[in-house]
Design a protein around this motif. Structure first.
Motif, PDB file in Angstrom:
ATOM      1  N   PHE A   1      -4.799 -38.073 -39.609  1.00 49.94           N
ATOM      2  CA  PHE A   1      -4.080 -39.116 -40.320  1.00 49.94           C
ATOM      3  C   PHE A   1      -2.640 -39.126 -39.839  1.00 49.94           C
ATOM      4  CE2 PHE A   1      -2.555 -41.646 -43.866  1.00 49.94           C
ATOM      5  CZ  PHE A   1      -3.664 -42.468 -44.123  1.00 49.94           C
ATOM      6  N   PRO A   2      -2.116 -40.291 -39.474  1.00 49.61           N
ATOM      7  CA  PRO A   2      -0.776 -40.337 -38.875  1.00 49.61           C
ATOM      8  C   PRO A   2       0.332 -40.015 -39.870  1.00 49.61           C
ATOM      9  CG  PRO A   2      -1.615 -42.553 -39.248  1.00 49.61           C
ATOM     10  CD  PRO A   2      -2.746 -41.619 -39.549  1.00 49.61           C
ATOM     11  N   ARG A   3       1.404 -39.443 -39.343  1.00 52.23           N
ATOM     12  CA  ARG A   3       2.614 -39.205 -40.123  1.00 52.23           C
ATOM     13  C   ARG A   3       3.472 -40.460 -40.039  1.00 52.23           C
ATOM     14  NH1 ARG A   3       5.702 -34.299 -41.272  1.00 52.23           N
ATOM     15  NH2 ARG A   3       7.870 -34.861 -41.668  1.00 52.23           N
ATOM     16  N   VAL A   4       3.921 -40.956 -41.188  1.00 55.15           N
ATOM     17  CA  VAL A   4       4.628 -42.230 -41.272  1.00 55.15           C
ATOM     18  C   VAL A   4       6.035 -42.003 -41.812  1.00 55.15           C
ATOM     19  CG1 VAL A   4       4.641 -44.533 -42.326  1.00 55.15           C
ATOM     20  CG2 VAL A   4       2.478 -43.504 -41.581  1.00 55.15           C
ATOM     21  N   ALA A   5       6.991 -42.735 -41.269  1.00 53.51           N
ATOM     22  CA  ALA A   5       8.369 -42.687 -41.775  1.00 53.51           C
ATOM     23  C   ALA A   5       8.835 -44.095 -42.119  1.00 53.51           C
ATOM     24  CB  ALA A   5       9.299 -42.077 -40.737  1.00 53.51           C
ATOM     25  N   VAL A   6       9.569 -44.221 -43.220  1.00 58.78           N
ATOM     26  CA  VAL A   6      10.198 -45.487 -43.615  1.00 58.78           C
ATOM     27  C   VAL A   6      11.669 -45.185 -43.846  1.00 58.78           C
ATOM     28  CG1 VAL A   6      10.232 -47.406 -45.246  1.00 58.78           C
ATOM     29  CG2 VAL A   6       8.053 -46.289 -44.688  1.00 58.78           C
TER      30      VAL A   6
ATOM     31  N   GLU B   1      13.954 -39.825 -37.041  1.00 58.87           N
ATOM     32  CA  GLU B   1      12.711 -39.690 -37.796  1.00 58.87           C
ATOM     33  C   GLU B   1      11.595 -40.493 -37.145  1.00 58.87           C
ATOM     34  OE1 GLU B   1      11.971 -37.708 -40.060  1.00 58.87           O
ATOM     35  OE2 GLU B   1      13.890 -36.994 -40.828  1.00 58.87           O
ATOM     36  N   ALA B   2      11.958 -41.635 -36.541  1.00 64.49           N
ATOM     37  CA  ALA B   2      10.940 -42.451 -35.873  1.00 64.49           C
ATOM     38  C   ALA B   2      10.301 -41.696 -34.718  1.00 64.49           C
ATOM     39  CB  ALA B   2      11.563 -43.750 -35.370  1.00 64.49           C
ATOM     40  N   LYS B   3      11.101 -40.910 -34.004  1.00 60.81           N
ATOM     41  CA  LYS B   3      10.554 -40.145 -32.886  1.00 60.81           C
ATOM     42  C   LYS B   3       9.678 -38.993 -33.369  1.00 60.81           C
ATOM     43  CE  LYS B   3      14.374 -41.306 -29.798  1.00 60.81           C
ATOM     44  NZ  LYS B   3      15.559 -40.823 -29.070  1.00 60.81           N
ATOM     45  N   ALA B   4       9.974 -38.467 -34.558  1.00 55.94           N
ATOM     46  CA  ALA B   4       9.193 -37.350 -35.087  1.00 55.94           C
ATOM     47  C   ALA B   4       7.898 -37.822 -35.735  1.00 55.94           C
ATOM     48  CB  ALA B   4      10.021 -36.566 -36.109  1.00 55.94           C
TER      49      ALA B   4
ATOM     50  N   ASP C   1       4.489 -40.441 -36.278  1.00 61.30           N
ATOM     51  CA  ASP C   1       3.529 -41.168 -35.446  1.00 61.30           C
ATOM     52  C   ASP C   1       3.796 -42.668 -35.509  1.00 61.30           C
ATOM     53  OD1 ASP C   1       1.923 -38.859 -34.667  1.00 61.30           O
ATOM     54  OD2 ASP C   1       1.298 -38.808 -36.770  1.00 61.30           O
ATOM     55  N   ILE C   2       4.089 -43.152 -36.726  1.00 57.61           N
ATOM     56  CA  ILE C   2       4.397 -44.568 -36.929  1.00 57.61           C
ATOM     57  C   ILE C   2       5.614 -44.628 -37.832  1.00 57.61           C
ATOM     58  CG2 ILE C   2       3.570 -46.765 -37.850  1.00 57.61           C
ATOM     59  CD1 ILE C   2       0.690 -45.605 -37.370  1.00 57.61           C
ATOM     60  N   ALA C   3       6.570 -45.502 -37.500  1.00 54.69           N
ATOM     61  CA  ALA C   3       7.806 -45.516 -38.288  1.00 54.69           C
ATOM     62  C   ALA C   3       8.373 -46.917 -38.399  1.00 54.69           C
ATOM     63  CB  ALA C   3       8.838 -44.588 -37.687  1.00 54.69           C
ATOM     64  N   LEU C   4       9.101 -47.114 -39.498  1.00 61.37           N
ATOM     65  CA  LEU C   4       9.890 -48.312 -39.715  1.00 61.37           C
ATOM     66  C   LEU C   4      11.344 -47.919 -39.848  1.00 61.37           C
ATOM     67  CD1 LEU C   4       7.782 -50.116 -42.489  1.00 61.37           C
ATOM     68  CD2 LEU C   4       7.972 -50.833 -40.104  1.00 61.37           C
ATOM     69  N   CYS C   5      12.216 -48.635 -39.170  1.00 62.01           N
ATOM     70  CA  CYS C   5      13.662 -48.441 -39.322  1.00 62.01           C
ATOM     71  C   CYS C   5      14.268 -49.768 -39.759  1.00 62.01           C
ATOM     72  CB  CYS C   5      14.306 -48.003 -38.008  1.00 62.01           C
ATOM     73  SG  CYS C   5      13.802 -46.358 -37.483  1.00 62.01           S
ATOM     74  N   GLY C   6      14.917 -49.771 -40.922  1.00 56.12           N
ATOM     75  CA  GLY C   6      15.411 -50.999 -41.502  1.00 56.12           C
ATOM     76  C   GLY C   6      16.662 -51.529 -40.828  1.00 56.12           C
ATOM     77  N   GLY C   7      16.723 -52.859 -40.712  1.00 59.25           N
ATOM     78  CA  GLY C   7      17.917 -53.554 -40.263  1.00 59.25           C
ATOM     79  C   GLY C   7      18.316 -54.564 -41.313  1.00 59.25           C
ATOM     80  N   ASP C   8      18.981 -55.631 -40.888  1.00 51.90           N
ATOM     81  CA  ASP C   8      19.421 -56.667 -41.821  1.00 51.90           C
ATOM     82  C   ASP C   8      18.280 -57.648 -42.044  1.00 51.90           C
ATOM     83  OD1 ASP C   8      20.744 -58.417 -43.401  1.00 51.90           O
ATOM     84  OD2 ASP C   8      22.348 -58.889 -41.984  1.00 51.90           O
TER      85      ASP C   8
ATOM     86  N   VAL D   1       9.700 -51.412 -35.632  1.00 50.54           N
ATOM     87  CA  VAL D   1       8.461 -50.645 -35.710  1.00 50.54           C
ATOM     88  C   VAL D   1       8.368 -49.729 -34.497  1.00 50.54           C
ATOM     89  CG1 VAL D   1       5.950 -50.752 -35.895  1.00 50.54           C
ATOM     90  CG2 VAL D   1       7.350 -52.587 -36.893  1.00 50.54           C
ATOM     91  N   TYR D   2       8.120 -48.437 -34.772  1.00 50.82           N
ATOM     92  CA  TYR D   2       7.971 -47.438 -33.716  1.00 50.82           C
ATOM     93  C   TYR D   2       6.557 -46.879 -33.748  1.00 50.82           C
ATOM     94  CZ  TYR D   2      13.050 -47.303 -33.117  1.00 50.82           C
ATOM     95  OH  TYR D   2      14.357 -47.632 -32.869  1.00 50.82           O
TER      96      TYR D   2
END
Length: 366
Positions: free
Chosen positions: A305-310, A320-323, A325-332, A337-338
């Motif tokens: 199961f993938p590790r997810v970051a928001v 955190e996105a690099k660490a 598996d799937i990540a979101l980094c907020g902007g304006d 999506v990573y």
């Protein structure tokens, strides 16, 4: 940790005690006569990780409803009985998987014996559930209450009440017994369960009764249950909150996960946000967590199961996105999506949750 050795009972297909995994329980708060509402709530709680669900049975009509809910959901159900032993008998006949009896208000020793005989005939276990607010009069008097509104039952009173009624059941040859001795504060709860643990081999149902609203109730329950479980005490748990039972289940599951006593499940790293945050990280993270729990349960335990970051901004987001598996980094108003550390797309906030879930489903083979 070394867990306390106990006898084993079975609530439906769920083993309690005897070294079985610690199970999570909750209690429905819908009208006990509303079958559709109960089926919906029981199913929702089971989807979030509840192993056993309790329903109040205030009359024989509610016992019949419990039986229909049990057949509709397949989830082990406990009938919660107060005041009228006939509701216990009706629940046994309707197909309840277990009973919870409050010995302080069930109607006297002979009523308890009658229920024990019926439960034994059907193989239905009984939890002797003692609460500080509903002890027998003689025990209240013995420990100094005597009608004083300020009386808070000491641990010894809770344990004496529980063991008195365990003896009634065992004298009938009934041994499929669990016990709870819940106080409304952490110190008395700890003391009561520690005392009880040394006096019997019954499996113990842990909880802090009337723990409070979501935040204080979660903290009190987590502290008390975490300490007891880490000491090897406890075989099933219920987090009692002035909130929806689904939240009780989520807190209970996380308590067990934090102690390594439950499959770890989905791991979501999310930031607390700050003044730099331009997107609704609170909403997105909560929706992602809830959706991942549902996907995880469908995928089955043991599956990768993938590790997810928001994350909410550029300070810790890219790291955190690099660490993850799937990540979101907020902007304006948008999220980057990573996928395994690589920026793959930028989506509007309204599509952020769907973007993560699509990639998670791909990882899980859905």
């Amino acid at each position: 940790m070394v867990r306390r050795s106990t006898r084993e009972i079975k609530v439906g297909g769920v083993a309690i005690g005897g070294g079985a995994p610690v199970s999570v329980q909750t209690m429905c708060n819908r009208d006990p006569h509303d079958e559709a509402a109960l089926v919906s709530q029981v199913s929702s709680c089971a989807e979030l990780g509840a192993d056993i669900v309790r329903l109040t049975v205030p009359d024989v009509e509610a016992a019949a409803v419990l039986g229909r809910v049990r057949r509709a959901t397949g989830v082990p159900l406990v009938a919660d009985i107060h005041f009228d032993w006939r509701c216990a008998l009706a629940s046994i006949e309707a197909g309840a998987d277990a009973l919870r009896l409050n010995p302080g208000n069930i109607g006297g020793p002979e009523r308890v014996r009658e229920v024990a005989r019926a439960a034994k005939a059907k193989g239905v276990p009984i939890r002797v559930g003692v609460n500080g607010g509903s002890l027998e009069r003689d025990i209240v008097a013995k420990y100094g209450g005597g009608g004083d509104a300020k009386f808070a039952a000491p641990p010894e009173a809770l344990v004496e009440s529980a063991l008195r009624h365990v003896a009634l059941l065992e004298n009938e040859g009934f041994r499929d017994i669990a016990i709870s001795v819940k106080a409304s504060d952490v110190p008395r709860t700890l003391a009561a369960y520690r005392l009880l643990a040394g006096k019997c081999d019954c499996p113990l149902h842990l909880g802090v009764t009337e723990a409070g609203t979501f935040v204080p109730g979660t903290v009190r329950s987590s502290v008390a249950l975490g300490i007891l479980l880490s000491e090897g005490i406890g075989d099933t748990i219920r987090v009692s909150l002035t909130d929806e039972p689904e939240k009780e289940v989520q807190v209970g599951v996380e308590i067990l996960r934090s102690l390594g006593m439950r499959d770890p499940g989905p791991h979501v790293t999310s930031c607390p946000t700050c003044g730099r945050t331009k997107a609704d990280v609170f909403r997105v993270a909560a929706e992602v967590q809830a959706a991942l729990e549902r996907i995880y349960r469908r995928a089955g335990k043991g599956r990768p199961f993938p590790r997810v970051a928001v994350m909410g901004c550029v300070v810790n987001g890219p790291g955190e996105a690099k660490a993850a598996d799937i990540a979101l980094c907020g902007g304006d108003g948008v999220f980057l999506v990573y996928d395994h550390g690589r920026h793959v797309e930028t989506v509007p906030e309204s599509r952020a949750v769907d973007a993560v879930l699509a990639r998670v489903r791909g990882c899980c083979g859905e």
